[in-house]
Every structure is written in structure tokens, then in C-alpha cells.
Design a protein around this motif. Sequence first.
Motif, PDB file in Angstrom:
ATOM      1  N   LEU A 167       6.968  -6.732   5.308  1.00  0.00           N
ATOM      2  CA  LEU A 167       7.037  -7.630   4.159  1.00  0.00           C
ATOM      3  C   LEU A 167       7.762  -7.001   2.970  1.00  0.00           C
ATOM      4  CD1 LEU A 167       3.461  -9.211   4.261  1.00  0.00           C
ATOM      5  CD2 LEU A 167       5.593 -10.119   5.189  1.00  0.00           C
ATOM      6  N   LEU A 168       7.960  -5.695   2.987  1.00  0.00           N
ATOM      7  CA  LEU A 168       8.735  -5.050   1.932  1.00  0.00           C
ATOM      8  C   LEU A 168      10.207  -5.370   2.129  1.00  0.00           C
ATOM      9  CD1 LEU A 168       6.916  -1.602   1.842  1.00  0.00           C
ATOM     10  CD2 LEU A 168       6.932  -3.308   0.011  1.00  0.00           C
ATOM     11  N   ASN A 169      10.861  -5.792   1.052  1.00  0.00           N
ATOM     12  CA  ASN A 169      12.262  -6.188   1.164  1.00  0.00           C
ATOM     13  C   ASN A 169      12.949  -6.008  -0.188  1.00  0.00           C
ATOM     14  OD1 ASN A 169      11.552  -8.522  -0.431  1.00  0.00           O
ATOM     15  ND2 ASN A 169      10.843  -9.521   1.450  1.00  0.00           N
ATOM     16  N   SER A 170      14.105  -6.622  -0.358  1.00  0.00           N
ATOM     17  CA  SER A 170      14.871  -6.448  -1.595  1.00  0.00           C
ATOM     18  C   SER A 170      14.171  -7.060  -2.800  1.00  0.00           C
ATOM     19  CB  SER A 170      16.267  -7.065  -1.432  1.00  0.00           C
ATOM     20  OG  SER A 170      16.166  -8.443  -1.111  1.00  0.00           O
ATOM     21  N   GLU A 171      13.186  -7.917  -2.584  1.00  0.00           N
ATOM     22  CA  GLU A 171      12.432  -8.515  -3.686  1.00  0.00           C
ATOM     23  C   GLU A 171      11.060  -7.866  -3.846  1.00  0.00           C
ATOM     24  OE1 GLU A 171      12.227 -12.703  -3.192  1.00  0.00           O
ATOM     25  OE2 GLU A 171      14.365 -13.036  -3.554  1.00  0.00           O
ATOM     26  N   ILE A 172      10.268  -7.833  -2.787  1.00  0.00           N
ATOM     27  CA  ILE A 172       8.930  -7.240  -2.853  1.00  0.00           C
ATOM     28  C   ILE A 172       9.049  -5.732  -2.683  1.00  0.00           C
ATOM     29  CG2 ILE A 172       6.655  -7.138  -1.783  1.00  0.00           C
ATOM     30  CD1 ILE A 172       7.052 -10.038  -0.903  1.00  0.00           C
ATOM     31  N   ARG A 173       8.660  -4.988  -3.723  1.00  0.00           N
ATOM     32  CA  ARG A 173       8.881  -3.542  -3.743  1.00  0.00           C
ATOM     33  C   ARG A 173       7.605  -2.742  -3.506  1.00  0.00           C
ATOM     34  NH1 ARG A 173      13.742  -3.309  -2.506  1.00  0.00           N
ATOM     35  NH2 ARG A 173      13.919  -1.195  -3.325  1.00  0.00           N
ATOM     36  N   MET A 174       6.469  -3.396  -3.622  1.00  0.00           N
ATOM     37  CA  MET A 174       5.176  -2.765  -3.337  1.00  0.00           C
ATOM     38  C   MET A 174       4.251  -3.831  -2.791  1.00  0.00           C
ATOM     39  SD  MET A 174       2.397  -0.989  -5.947  1.00  0.00           S
ATOM     40  CE  MET A 174       3.300   0.522  -6.263  1.00  0.00           C
ATOM     41  N   ILE A 175       3.435  -3.448  -1.810  1.00  0.00           N
ATOM     42  CA  ILE A 175       2.532  -4.431  -1.217  1.00  0.00           C
ATOM     43  C   ILE A 175       1.218  -3.772  -0.833  1.00  0.00           C
ATOM     44  CG2 ILE A 175       3.298  -4.137   1.186  1.00  0.00           C
ATOM     45  CD1 ILE A 175       3.189  -7.326   1.261  1.00  0.00           C
ATOM     46  N   GLY A 176       0.156  -4.588  -0.877  1.00  0.00           N
ATOM     47  CA  GLY A 176      -1.161  -4.133  -0.467  1.00  0.00           C
ATOM     48  C   GLY A 176      -1.925  -5.279   0.156  1.00  0.00           C
ATOM     49  N   SER A 177      -3.236  -5.119   0.245  1.00  0.00           N
ATOM     50  CA  SER A 177      -4.040  -6.144   0.912  1.00  0.00           C
ATOM     51  C   SER A 177      -5.481  -6.077   0.438  1.00  0.00           C
ATOM     52  CB  SER A 177      -3.993  -5.943   2.428  1.00  0.00           C
ATOM     53  OG  SER A 177      -4.802  -4.831   2.801  1.00  0.00           O
TER      54      SER A 177
END
Length: 332
Positions: A167-177
Motif C-alpha cells: 500500500l506504500l506508493n508515491s502518495e502514501i508515505r507511511m502506513i500502519g494498522s
Amino acid sequence: MLNWYLKVIQKSDIHLQKNYSYTLADSYCSIVLTKPNFYNKKRLNTKSVYQEKNYLSSANKKFTVCIVVTLNDNASHLKEALFSIVEQSLKPSELLLIDNGGLSPDHYEIIHSIHKRIILKIIKTDVLLTVGEARNIALHQANYPIIALADPDDINELDRFEKLIPLLNSEIRMIGSWIREFNVNPGDKQILRHVPCDFEEIISYAKYRSPINNPTICYFKNDALQVGGYNPKLKYGEDYSLVMSFIRHGKIVSNISDVTVNFRVGNRSRLCQKRSGISILAREIELHRIFLRQGDISLWNFIIIVMVKVFARLLPKKLFIILYTKVLRKYE
């Protein structure tokens, strides 16, 4: 002692912006860092940007898992944490373990038990550092464009990285849950810690508490370097501070509404030790004072935070446990 299998590369004066060639022993290596002030902020370089572009356009999801371990971390808990990493459905490209201040032979016996199942790099410090300092070492030494954090006493769901990394891509730079709290076995408390998934909701939520559950965080290495990495002076909230830095610099952070990590809370005594008392209250107030100075929160936000924290952290133990388990977690 387990010195017979651990090859250590002695470095008396290390500056992490240099490039090193490592000598691998039994498929992993160890570096000894002997000074507490051994890292500098690293500038973004064109090679790193090129690697990230290649990563984004590639089907291969290469990433580094970083875990900071100290002597106080329970060895059997570490074993569960490490095996939950090596058995992932989406395998990490490397596991970077920071031996923060020196581990016991029991710790290293467990570490040795997984070294043939994953590319493992150990970095050892001869002094106990703050978590922020230790994470900065990992940030500079990670070989891949994405970093996934892991804690030494939590158990990852085996599809954690399969759910988060793509899910990390050119827009989303950090992710969690979301995470699930437990005492002895995952699921024994049936308490979920929810966090918002929409970016606007995350921004509002971040003014009062961390909008991403720390042990689930995955992010682009270059972005962390761009915002200055971790605050090495903090003794509490270093991951929360990094999330705020991402938001402050306009980098989108996100969450998924799935549990990917089982978070070890422990028994009531351990819960009170970790979550209540004057010490943690002082650290929380100092952290939000920094956010106030940086313009992340308003004075009104700060006043509300202090009032709530003083009330919650200074409650008697029995009342704190009721508040934490029956109220705070119930409505998250």
C-alpha cells in the motif's frame, strides 16, 4: 558464551554517512558502535531516489525490518517476535537488529536460531541509547527503500507485511494498522486499539495522541531522512514525533482497519508501570510542548492534553486499570 559463531567487526570511530563493506559470518554480520554520538543527519541523495523509483515500478517488494532490543527485553518474548517476522507470507529482504547496550547469551542463542532463515544484520552499541538514537542507526544502515518497525515483545500477524507494504506508493508515505492487545496469548484480552484511516481524521487525531500504532509502522526511508529522522533526545514518543514530522512536511500517512500486530500489554502491574505515573506524565507533557513549539498543535490543544494526561496518569492503580480497560479502550 556464543562468541564462537558471532563475528564482530570492531569500529572505534563510526560515522554512519560512510559506506562500509561488511564481512558476513554465518549469513549475518555484526558491527560494534563505540560512541554515543556516532550518527549525523543524512541528506537525500540521487542514488536513494533512483532506488525508490525502481522499487515503486517493480513487482519485488524489498524492505528492511528494524527491531531494537535491550537486555531488559524478555528472551522468550523476543523469540516469539522474531519467529513472527521470519514466517511472514511476504518475506523481509533483511532484518536489521539493534543490540542496544549489550544482550545476554540467551538473547543471542535465540537470534542465532533464525539467522539461516533470513538475511540478518546486527548492530551493537556499547552504551544504552534512547530508542530514537537506536532507530536513527537503523534508518541510516537499512539497505532497502522501505522500513518496517517491529517490537521485541510483540507478535506480528503472519500476513502483516503482505497487507501493509504494497500500500506504500508515491502518495502514501507511511502506513500502519490496528493492533490487538494481549497478556499471555494473542486474543486473551479481546481489546483492539483502533486508529483512524482517513488522512484528515488522522491529522485531527494526531493533535492529542499518536495516530498510528507504533509497532505497525512502515514508511519510506528517504522520507524519514528528509524530515530529519528520529528525535534522539526523546525518552518517550519517538515514533509519535516521527509521524508528526511526516504530517508537518505534507507527507500522507494512513492506516488500514485490520489487526496486523498483537501488542503485549502484560499483567496489571506491568500495565500500570508502562502507562501511569509521574515519569510518563512528564515525558508526555514535554513531547506535546515540543509539538506546540513546532506549530503542530495549538495552545488550546496543549491545555486540554495536559489536563487529560494529569487526570489519567495520576489516578490510583485500580482506578487507572478500570479507566484504561473499560473506558479508553472500549471507545477506541
